[in-house]
Design a protein around this motif. Structure first.
Motif, PDB file in Angstrom:
ATOM      1  N   PRO A 106      63.493  62.829 108.686  1.00 48.19           N
ATOM      2  CA  PRO A 106      64.795  63.506 108.650  1.00 48.19           C
ATOM      3  C   PRO A 106      64.679  64.971 109.055  1.00 48.19           C
ATOM      4  CG  PRO A 106      63.971  63.138 106.417  1.00 48.19           C
ATOM      5  CD  PRO A 106      63.032  62.427 107.336  1.00 48.19           C
ATOM      6  N   PHE A 107      65.701  65.467 109.769  1.00 47.07           N
ATOM      7  CA  PHE A 107      65.729  66.892 110.119  1.00 47.07           C
ATOM      8  C   PHE A 107      66.461  67.707 109.061  1.00 47.07           C
ATOM      9  CE2 PHE A 107      69.510  65.203 112.318  1.00 47.07           C
ATOM     10  CZ  PHE A 107      70.488  66.092 111.918  1.00 47.07           C
ATOM     11  N   ASP A 108      67.168  67.022 108.162  1.00 46.54           N
ATOM     12  CA  ASP A 108      67.832  67.706 107.046  1.00 46.54           C
ATOM     13  C   ASP A 108      67.915  66.751 105.867  1.00 46.54           C
ATOM     14  OD1 ASP A 108      68.697  70.334 106.655  1.00 46.54           O
ATOM     15  OD2 ASP A 108      70.213  70.171 108.238  1.00 46.54           O
ATOM     16  N   ILE A 109      67.805  67.301 104.661  1.00 48.29           N
ATOM     17  CA  ILE A 109      67.966  66.516 103.431  1.00 48.29           C
ATOM     18  C   ILE A 109      68.907  67.287 102.513  1.00 48.29           C
ATOM     19  CG2 ILE A 109      66.831  65.475 101.435  1.00 48.29           C
ATOM     20  CD1 ILE A 109      64.267  65.331 103.035  1.00 48.29           C
ATOM     21  N   PHE A 110      70.017  66.658 102.149  1.00 44.48           N
ATOM     22  CA  PHE A 110      71.020  67.296 101.300  1.00 44.48           C
ATOM     23  C   PHE A 110      71.019  66.653  99.914  1.00 44.48           C
ATOM     24  CE2 PHE A 110      73.602  67.708 105.460  1.00 44.48           C
ATOM     25  CZ  PHE A 110      72.887  68.839 105.829  1.00 44.48           C
ATOM     26  N   PRO A 111      70.818  67.428  98.857  1.00 46.63           N
ATOM     27  CA  PRO A 111      70.957  66.861  97.517  1.00 46.63           C
ATOM     28  C   PRO A 111      72.434  66.695  97.154  1.00 46.63           C
ATOM     29  CG  PRO A 111      70.400  69.188  97.370  1.00 46.63           C
ATOM     30  CD  PRO A 111      70.416  68.840  98.828  1.00 46.63           C
ATOM     31  N   VAL A 112      72.773  65.540  96.591  1.00 49.22           N
ATOM     32  CA  VAL A 112      74.158  65.308  96.176  1.00 49.22           C
ATOM     33  C   VAL A 112      74.143  64.249  95.079  1.00 49.22           C
ATOM     34  CG1 VAL A 112      74.473  63.613  98.040  1.00 49.22           C
ATOM     35  CG2 VAL A 112      76.475  64.613  96.956  1.00 49.22           C
ATOM     36  N   GLY A 113      74.950  64.443  94.060  1.00 50.87           N
ATOM     37  CA  GLY A 113      74.959  63.503  92.937  1.00 50.87           C
ATOM     38  C   GLY A 113      73.684  63.666  92.132  1.00 50.87           C
ATOM     39  N   GLY A 114      73.114  62.564  91.680  1.00 52.48           N
ATOM     40  CA  GLY A 114      71.885  62.607  90.896  1.00 52.48           C
ATOM     41  C   GLY A 114      70.964  61.480  91.299  1.00 52.48           C
ATOM     42  N   PHE A 115      69.704  61.619  90.939  1.00 54.64           N
ATOM     43  CA  PHE A 115      68.716  60.605  91.303  1.00 54.64           C
ATOM     44  C   PHE A 115      69.068  59.238  90.748  1.00 54.64           C
ATOM     45  CE2 PHE A 115      65.958  64.376  91.856  1.00 54.64           C
ATOM     46  CZ  PHE A 115      65.512  64.103  93.146  1.00 54.64           C
ATOM     47  N   ASP A 116      69.717  59.208  89.583  1.00 56.57           N
ATOM     48  CA  ASP A 116      69.972  57.935  88.919  1.00 56.57           C
ATOM     49  C   ASP A 116      71.325  57.330  89.300  1.00 56.57           C
ATOM     50  OD1 ASP A 116      71.353  59.969  87.732  1.00 56.57           O
ATOM     51  OD2 ASP A 116      71.076  59.262  85.675  1.00 56.57           O
ATOM     52  N   SER A 117      72.077  57.994  90.186  1.00 56.94           N
ATOM     53  CA  SER A 117      73.383  57.451  90.564  1.00 56.94           C
ATOM     54  C   SER A 117      73.209  56.582  91.813  1.00 56.94           C
ATOM     55  CB  SER A 117      74.394  58.569  90.827  1.00 56.94           C
ATOM     56  OG  SER A 117      73.990  59.373  91.907  1.00 56.94           O
ATOM     57  N   GLU A 118      73.563  55.307  91.676  1.00 58.35           N
ATOM     58  CA  GLU A 118      73.388  54.370  92.786  1.00 58.35           C
ATOM     59  C   GLU A 118      74.408  54.663  93.885  1.00 58.35           C
ATOM     60  OE1 GLU A 118      72.624  49.931  92.220  1.00 58.35           O
ATOM     61  OE2 GLU A 118      74.703  49.961  92.894  1.00 58.35           O
ATOM     62  N   THR A 119      73.906  54.928  95.080  1.00 53.11           N
ATOM     63  CA  THR A 119      74.773  55.229  96.221  1.00 53.11           C
ATOM     64  C   THR A 119      75.412  53.955  96.746  1.00 53.11           C
ATOM     65  OG1 THR A 119      73.363  57.084  96.840  1.00 53.11           O
ATOM     66  CG2 THR A 119      74.833  56.215  98.530  1.00 53.11           C
ATOM     67  N   HIS A 120      76.706  54.050  97.094  1.00 51.38           N
ATOM     68  CA  HIS A 120      77.404  52.899  97.660  1.00 51.38           C
ATOM     69  C   HIS A 120      77.732  53.081  99.131  1.00 51.38           C
ATOM     70  CE1 HIS A 120      78.899  50.578  93.833  1.00 51.38           C
ATOM     71  NE2 HIS A 120      77.594  50.669  93.919  1.00 51.38           N
ATOM     72  N   VAL A 121      78.357  54.203  99.484  1.00 53.34           N
ATOM     73  CA  VAL A 121      78.838  54.387 100.853  1.00 53.34           C
ATOM     74  C   VAL A 121      78.567  55.815 101.297  1.00 53.34           C
ATOM     75  CG1 VAL A 121      80.948  54.560 102.262  1.00 53.34           C
ATOM     76  CG2 VAL A 121      80.651  52.625 100.726  1.00 53.34           C
ATOM     77  N   VAL A 122      78.146  55.994 102.557  1.00 51.26           N
ATOM     78  CA  VAL A 122      78.091  57.311 103.174  1.00 51.26           C
ATOM     79  C   VAL A 122      78.823  57.218 104.512  1.00 51.26           C
ATOM     80  CG1 VAL A 122      75.857  56.943 104.335  1.00 51.26           C
ATOM     81  CG2 VAL A 122      76.584  59.265 103.756  1.00 51.26           C
TER      82      VAL A 122
END
Length: 335
Positions: free
Chosen positions: A200-216
């Protein structure tokens, strides 16, 4: 199927003259609904240029709709493999879909014209939970519960690339097809589609590690991104800087459903499902605009029709939402 009035009255002539405002949004209601599903809708996709919508549902059917005339043109059953996610290719008569039978995780390129498989894409070892097609070329990316994302060329059966992840991944190309995002574990990772193997050329933190991602997803102009999570958060980010512009909270998802949200075509509004079945809309600048309650108990899927004042929700039925001009009084928002 029910509905009142000429549902597609805003589909062509008015979409140039009428802009989306808070008032227009508040007036939106279901103009047409298809209630003949025997299972929950698991996926929907609008074709980017042609006036077609495709749905997949738990009744193992793929359905093709003529959006402009609100007609179901075709129903194709996938009894052997089941069907979970579905997306149009560039061609309005072909789709790629994932199975739901638990024993064959291949993706399939299907011709809707003659119900024939044109290609199988084999490589995943668990259910595919995210699928995004490149808007400019014949590439696509899939994310699976086997903790991998595979990159594909529609012309080849074997994956062109593999990226390992640490959780349930959500994937999306931007509108130019130059960048794709993979979100999991409280991070969105952005990749150059031409040099993804460099990481990756960029990594953005959002939400929390324990929150299951559904859609981006990316907005149409690529400036914004949204990310939804199982715990009921809808985050909107600046896709260049990575800062979170706003976070909206809905009911968490208790079921196996997916919390989906979509940008309006102008990127100024977000519409989202909720764990209690409701539909919410927010103005990105000013906050909540509308909420439509539901007797449903699972989050509906949400897709916005390209370049149109219309979005669809998919649950146990398919609903087309359009502005009710009679509620707008003096037609505020019409230039």
């Amino acid at each position: 199927m029910t509905g009142g009035g000429p549902m597609m009255m805003l589909e062509r002539d008015d979409k140039v003259s009428m802009e989306l405002t808070d008032e227009v949004f508040k007036s939106m209601e279901v103009g047409m609904a298809f209630r003949d599903y025997n299972g929950r809708i698991s996926s929907m996709d609008f074709h980017r240029t042609a006036s077609y919508l495709v749905t997949a549902s738990d009744d193992e059917s793929i359905r093709l709709y003529d959006v402009q005339n609100a007609l179901c043109l075709k129903t194709i059953n996938s009894k052997k493999y089941g069907v979970d996610l579905v997306s149009f290719t560039d061609h309005p008569a072909t789709v790629i879909y994932s199975s739901k039978n638990g024993w064959d995780e291949s993706l399939r390129l299907l011709s809707l014209n003659d119900n024939k498989y044109l290609r199988y894409f084999k490589g995943h070892h668990d259910r595919v939970v995210s699928l995004s097609l490149c808007p400019r070329k014949e590439y696509f990316i899939s994310g699976s519960l086997d903790w991998t994302c595979l990159l594909w060329d529609q012309r080849a059966e074997k994956a062109q690339g593999l990226l390992r992840v640490q959780g349930r991944p959500a994937v999306s190309y931007d509108d130019q097809g130059l960048v794709f995002a993979i979100a999991f574990g409280g991070r969105i990772r952005l990749f150059d589609a031409r040099k993804y193997e460099k990481g990756p050329f960029d990594i953005f933190p959002v939400g929390g590690f324990d929150s299951e991602t559904h859609v981006v997803k990316f907005s149409n102009d690529g400036r914004l991104m949204l990310l939804t999570s199982k715990d009921g958060h809808v985050h909107v980010l600046d896709s260049f800087r990575g800062n979170v512009i706003s976070t909206y909270n809905v009911k968490p998802v208790i079921s196996k459903g997916t919390l989906e949200a979509s940008f309006s075509p102008d990127g100024m509004y977000v519409v989202s499902g909720s764990g209690d079945g409701s539909v919410y809309a927010w103005n990105i600048r000013s906050g909540k605009v509308a909420c439509w309650a539901s007797t449903d108990t699972e989050p509906p899927l949400i897709k916005w029709a390209p370049g149109s004042l219309m979005f669809t929700t998919g649950s146990s039925e398919l609903s087309f939402w359009v502005p009710d001009l009679s509620k707008l009084g003096s037609f505020s928002g019409v230039k």
